[in-house]
Each structure stands twice: as C-alpha cells, then as structure tokens.
Design an enzyme around this catalytic site. Structure first.
Site, PDB file in Angstrom:
ATOM      1  N   LYS A  77      40.724  39.576  28.236  1.00  0.00           N
ATOM      2  CA  LYS A  77      41.171  38.330  27.592  1.00  0.00           C
ATOM      3  C   LYS A  77      42.401  38.796  26.524  1.00  0.00           C
ATOM      4  CE  LYS A  77      38.621  35.248  29.454  1.00  0.00           C
ATOM      5  NZ  LYS A  77      39.034  33.977  30.367  1.00  0.00           N
ATOM      6  N   TYR A 128      35.344  42.439  29.647  1.00  0.00           N
ATOM      7  CA  TYR A 128      35.576  40.935  29.342  1.00  0.00           C
ATOM      8  C   TYR A 128      36.858  41.000  28.119  1.00  0.00           C
ATOM      9  CZ  TYR A 128      34.961  36.306  28.362  1.00  0.00           C
ATOM     10  OH  TYR A 128      35.063  34.741  28.134  1.00  0.00           O
ATOM     11  N   GLY A 159      37.052  32.310  35.431  1.00  0.00           N
ATOM     12  CA  GLY A 159      36.740  33.577  34.596  1.00  0.00           C
ATOM     13  C   GLY A 159      35.444  33.910  34.720  1.00  0.00           C
ATOM     14  N   SER A 193      39.789  33.683  25.171  1.00  0.00           N
ATOM     15  CA  SER A 193      38.475  33.695  24.535  1.00  0.00           C
ATOM     16  C   SER A 193      38.574  34.104  22.915  1.00  0.00           C
ATOM     17  CB  SER A 193      37.702  34.528  25.197  1.00  0.00           C
ATOM     18  OG  SER A 193      36.382  34.854  24.504  1.00  0.00           O
ATOM     19  N   ASP A 246      39.058  33.112  46.610  1.00  0.00           N
ATOM     20  CA  ASP A 246      38.547  34.371  45.736  1.00  0.00           C
ATOM     21  C   ASP A 246      39.851  34.812  44.843  1.00  0.00           C
ATOM     22  OD1 ASP A 246      37.682  36.433  44.215  1.00  0.00           O
ATOM     23  OD2 ASP A 246      36.601  37.457  45.952  1.00  0.00           O
ATOM     24  N   LEU A 247      39.976  34.469  43.546  1.00  0.00           N
ATOM     25  CA  LEU A 247      41.131  35.058  42.950  1.00  0.00           C
ATOM     26  C   LEU A 247      41.046  36.583  42.150  1.00  0.00           C
ATOM     27  CD1 LEU A 247      41.652  31.720  40.625  1.00  0.00           C
ATOM     28  CD2 LEU A 247      43.141  32.532  42.433  1.00  0.00           C
ATOM     29  N   GLY A 268      31.901  24.103  34.537  1.00  0.00           N
ATOM     30  CA  GLY A 268      32.404  24.462  32.997  1.00  0.00           C
ATOM     31  C   GLY A 268      33.319  23.599  32.754  1.00  0.00           C
TER      32      GLY A 268
HETATM   33  P1  NAI Z   1      31.648  28.786  34.613  1.00  0.00           P
HETATM   34  O1  NAI Z   1      31.039  29.956  34.985  1.00  0.00           O
HETATM   35  O2  NAI Z   1      30.958  27.459  34.043  1.00  0.00           O
HETATM   36  O3  NAI Z   1      32.812  28.424  35.432  1.00  0.00           O
HETATM   37  C1  NAI Z   1      33.697  29.454  35.858  1.00  0.00           C
HETATM   38  C2  NAI Z   1      34.342  29.087  37.188  1.00  0.00           C
HETATM   39  O4  NAI Z   1      35.151  30.265  37.738  1.00  0.00           O
HETATM   40  C3  NAI Z   1      33.323  29.068  38.154  1.00  0.00           C
HETATM   41  O5  NAI Z   1      33.406  27.652  38.824  1.00  0.00           O
HETATM   42  C4  NAI Z   1      33.326  30.090  39.116  1.00  0.00           C
HETATM   43  O6  NAI Z   1      33.323  29.799  40.407  1.00  0.00           O
HETATM   44  C5  NAI Z   1      35.065  30.364  38.948  1.00  0.00           C
HETATM   45  N1  NAI Z   1      35.344  31.571  39.469  1.00  0.00           N
HETATM   46  C6  NAI Z   1      34.635  32.860  39.279  1.00  0.00           C
HETATM   47  N2  NAI Z   1      35.035  33.801  39.832  1.00  0.00           N
HETATM   48  C7  NAI Z   1      36.215  33.274  40.590  1.00  0.00           C
HETATM   49  C8  NAI Z   1      36.899  33.967  41.453  1.00  0.00           C
HETATM   50  N3  NAI Z   1      37.037  35.262  41.736  1.00  0.00           N
HETATM   51  N4  NAI Z   1      37.607  33.172  42.173  1.00  0.00           N
HETATM   52  C9  NAI Z   1      37.826  31.782  41.799  1.00  0.00           C
HETATM   53  N5  NAI Z   1      37.137  31.179  40.923  1.00  0.00           N
HETATM   54  C10 NAI Z   1      36.198  32.027  40.566  1.00  0.00           C
HETATM   55  O7  NAI Z   1      32.246  29.277  33.296  1.00  0.00           O
HETATM   56  P2  NAI Z   1      33.198  28.487  32.041  1.00  0.00           P
HETATM   57  O8  NAI Z   1      32.423  28.577  30.467  1.00  0.00           O
HETATM   58  O9  NAI Z   1      33.641  27.457  32.387  1.00  0.00           O
HETATM   59  O10 NAI Z   1      34.351  29.489  31.780  1.00  0.00           O
HETATM   60  C11 NAI Z   1      35.810  28.861  31.852  1.00  0.00           C
HETATM   61  C12 NAI Z   1      36.640  29.960  31.227  1.00  0.00           C
HETATM   62  O11 NAI Z   1      36.497  29.822  29.920  1.00  0.00           O
HETATM   63  C13 NAI Z   1      36.339  31.424  31.397  1.00  0.00           C
HETATM   64  O12 NAI Z   1      37.732  31.972  31.636  1.00  0.00           O
HETATM   65  C14 NAI Z   1      35.652  32.100  30.446  1.00  0.00           C
HETATM   66  O13 NAI Z   1      35.910  33.269  30.441  1.00  0.00           O
HETATM   67  C15 NAI Z   1      36.466  31.312  29.024  1.00  0.00           C
HETATM   68  N6  NAI Z   1      35.564  31.230  27.922  1.00  0.00           N
HETATM   69  C16 NAI Z   1      34.168  30.710  28.149  1.00  0.00           C
HETATM   70  C17 NAI Z   1      33.379  30.591  27.083  1.00  0.00           C
HETATM   71  C18 NAI Z   1      32.208  30.207  26.910  1.00  0.00           C
HETATM   72  O14 NAI Z   1      31.357  30.376  26.132  1.00  0.00           O
HETATM   73  N7  NAI Z   1      31.694  29.475  27.983  1.00  0.00           N
HETATM   74  C19 NAI Z   1      33.881  31.163  25.542  1.00  0.00           C
HETATM   75  C20 NAI Z   1      35.168  31.792  25.741  1.00  0.00           C
HETATM   76  C21 NAI Z   1      36.045  31.781  26.929  1.00  0.00           C
END
Ligand code: NAI
Length: 269
Positions: free
Chosen positions: A158, A154, A72, A112, A42-43, A13
């Site tokens: 945030k 969630y 996240g 977010s 693992d964060l 992402g």
């Molecule tokens: P995604 O699911 O594509 O990527 C999230 C990444 O975080 C993944 O590679 C995952 O392995 C990693 N991750 C999760 N838990 C972890 C842990 N315990 N330790 C280390 N790494 C970990 O999601 P996306 O959409 O790229 O999200 C990125 C950020 O954007 C997040 O913080 C999310 O809350 C925020 N966000 C996303 C939105 C959306 O619509 N996709 C909207 C608003 C905020």
C-alpha cells in the site's frame, strides 16, 4: 450523463458498494473480480491482468470513463504484493488508451492507513522499480519468518501504491492525458476482509490500538465509496496524486499536525 466505470474487487466489500452506488445512479459498471463479476480474472498474475484488460476493452468498446481499483487482500503472503500493487498498476497502465478516449477520464485506487505502518523498504523499492519477481521474492522470505513478519507485505504494497500514484500522476501518461489519479486510504472498514479480525474483544482492542479512529469509529464501505465516487466524477478537475486518509482521524492521531516538515526546499537555498 451516464459514464462507464471499471470497478475491480466488485464482488465484495468496498468494490461491491462502489459498483452498487454507480448502478443505482445509472452509470455503466464493468466489474472485475475472481468471481461474480462481468470480467472474471485473477489480478495477481500478468496473464490474468492482460486478460482482464482485453475483456474490459471488449465490454466497453474501448472507451472507459473511470477506473476504481478496490481489489486487494491482506494475507501475510507474497500474493498480497502481486494483487495490491502490480494488480493495480499494470492493470491501470493497460487501460490508459481506453481512458484517453473519455472526455473526463478519472482513476482512484484503494490504498490504506497501513501506508503509515512499518514497511519492508526492499519490497517498496522493488515495486516502484516495477520488478515483480524481486518484490515477491522478498515477500516470500519475510513470509517464511511467520505471519507477523509476513504481514509487512500488506503495508509495503500500500505504501508503494500511494507513492506510485504520487509519482505517476504528474507524468505525460496521466496528467498529459488529463487523468486525475488518486488514492483513498481507509481506516478499519466493516467488510469480509475484517470480519475475523474483529471477532473477539481482544482482537478489536488490538486493531483499535493500531488504527485509532476517534471520529465515528469503524467505518462502513459507503464511507469509502462516496469519496471514490467524487474523485472519479467529472467534477474532480484538479485533485491528483493524493492519498486521502478517509480513516476517522487515524492519520492525524498517528502523524500529528505537521506533515510538511522539509518537503519543499527554500528558493533562497
Ligand atoms: P473484500 O475482501 O471484501 O473485497 C476484496 C475483493 O477483491 C474481493 O471481492 C476479492 O475477490 C477481490 N480480489 C482479491 N484478490 C483478487 C485477485 N487476485 N483478482 C481479482 N480480484 C481479487 O475487502 P475490502 O475490505 O472491500 O477491501 C477493498 C480494498 O480496501 C482492498 O484493497 C483493501 O486492501 C482496502 N482496505 C480495506 C480495509 C478494511 O478495513 N476492510 C482498510 C484499508 C484498506
């Protein structure tokens, strides 16, 4: 000049997009993720955060120019608070000395538009008191009441993160070290996090009612990454403490034009 960036959530992402753009332009990237990253950690646990810090320091010889914290999750479970709040704040705090060694240290985190949604004040308070056990305990009691209530983890994580950014940015630890600290708050981003959420017309309608995006609709990871890159560029010398709603207008629709009421007391009393 090439800079050294640490990017969490680099395997997917928004984080993958940030890492890719940085590498394309010649910067050095140390990705941190559960898998497919230079540092696999693992964060969601202190043990994982500490190991991540150690491995980042080893990979960078102790000097980090910028951190972009994207990792996240949005599940209605306590781990969401562990990753989204403590997985950011404790990880960043562990890297302060490495940032201090840079000539232009910068940090940006991904918050977010969900910061605007209802929250559990008890979770937010526990986060801001740096009390992870209590935050996770409250999140667990909410999760027991089903996914709708459990989802409060969630927006609470945030909201707490954006408040932490605002509170910390002016302290000796951050401003005193010359480190701008900001958050970007996206709307609905097309990443694996939202694939299932946007899989039926009914669920799309539900998401769009909660996150209205009159400007250009659902957004690409690039639309978030480009702002994160600017905030962590040496060019950003004075923007700090901000949560920038990069959300197609959702914040403006939901909160309207006056977000200043009652913020600064009049000097006249
Ligand atoms: P995604 O699911 O594509 O990527 C999230 C990444 O975080 C993944 O590679 C995952 O392995 C990693 N991750 C999760 N838990 C972890 C842990 N315990 N330790 C280390 N790494 C970990 O999601 P996306 O959409 O790229 O999200 C990125 C950020 O954007 C997040 O913080 C999310 O809350 C925020 N966000 C996303 C939105 C959306 O619509 N996709 C909207 C608003 C905020």
């Amino acid at each position: 000049m090439s800079r050294t960036y640490v990017v969490t959530g680099s395997a997917s992402g928004v984080g993958a997009c940030v890492a890719g753009l940085l590498r394309e332009r010649g910067d050095r990237v140390v990705g941190v993720d559960l898998r497919d990253a230079e540092v696999q950690a693992d964060l969601s646990t202190d043990e994982g955060r500490e190991r991540a810090v150690e491995e980042v320091l080893a990979a960078t010889d102790g000097t980090v120019d910028a951190v972009v914290a994207c990792a996240g999750i949005s599940a209605p479970v306590p781990t969401t608070v562990a990753v989204n709040f403590f997985g950011v704040t404790r990880f960043l705090t562990g890297l302060l000395h490495a940032l201090e060694r840079s000539e232009a240290p910068r940090v940006a985190v991904v918050s977010s538009m969900a910061t605007l949604q209802p929250v559990s004040e008890a979770i937010v308070d526990a986060c801001l008191a740096d009390d992870e056990d209590e935050a996770l305990r409250v999140a667990a009691t909410l999760a027991e009441q089903g996914p709708q209530v459990g989802y409060l983890a969630y927006p609470s994580s945030k909201r707490a993160l954006s408040r932490w950014v605002r509170r910390e940015c002016v302290t000796a630890a951050w401003a005193g070290r010359g480190i701008p600290l900001n958050a970007v708050a996206p709307g609905t981003v097309l990443t694996p996090m939202t694939t299932q959420l946007l899989s039926t017309p009914e669920s799309v309608a539900m998401v769009d009612a909660a996150v209205p995006m009159p400007l250009n609709g659902h957004q690409s990871p690039e639309s978030v990454a480009s702002l994160l890159l600017w905030l962590t560029d040496a060019a950003n010398t004075h923007v700090t403490g901000q949560t920038i709603y990069d959300d197609g207008g959702a914040d403006a629709v939901l909160r309207g034009d006056d977000v200043w009421t009652g913020t600064v007391p009049s000097p006249a009393g």
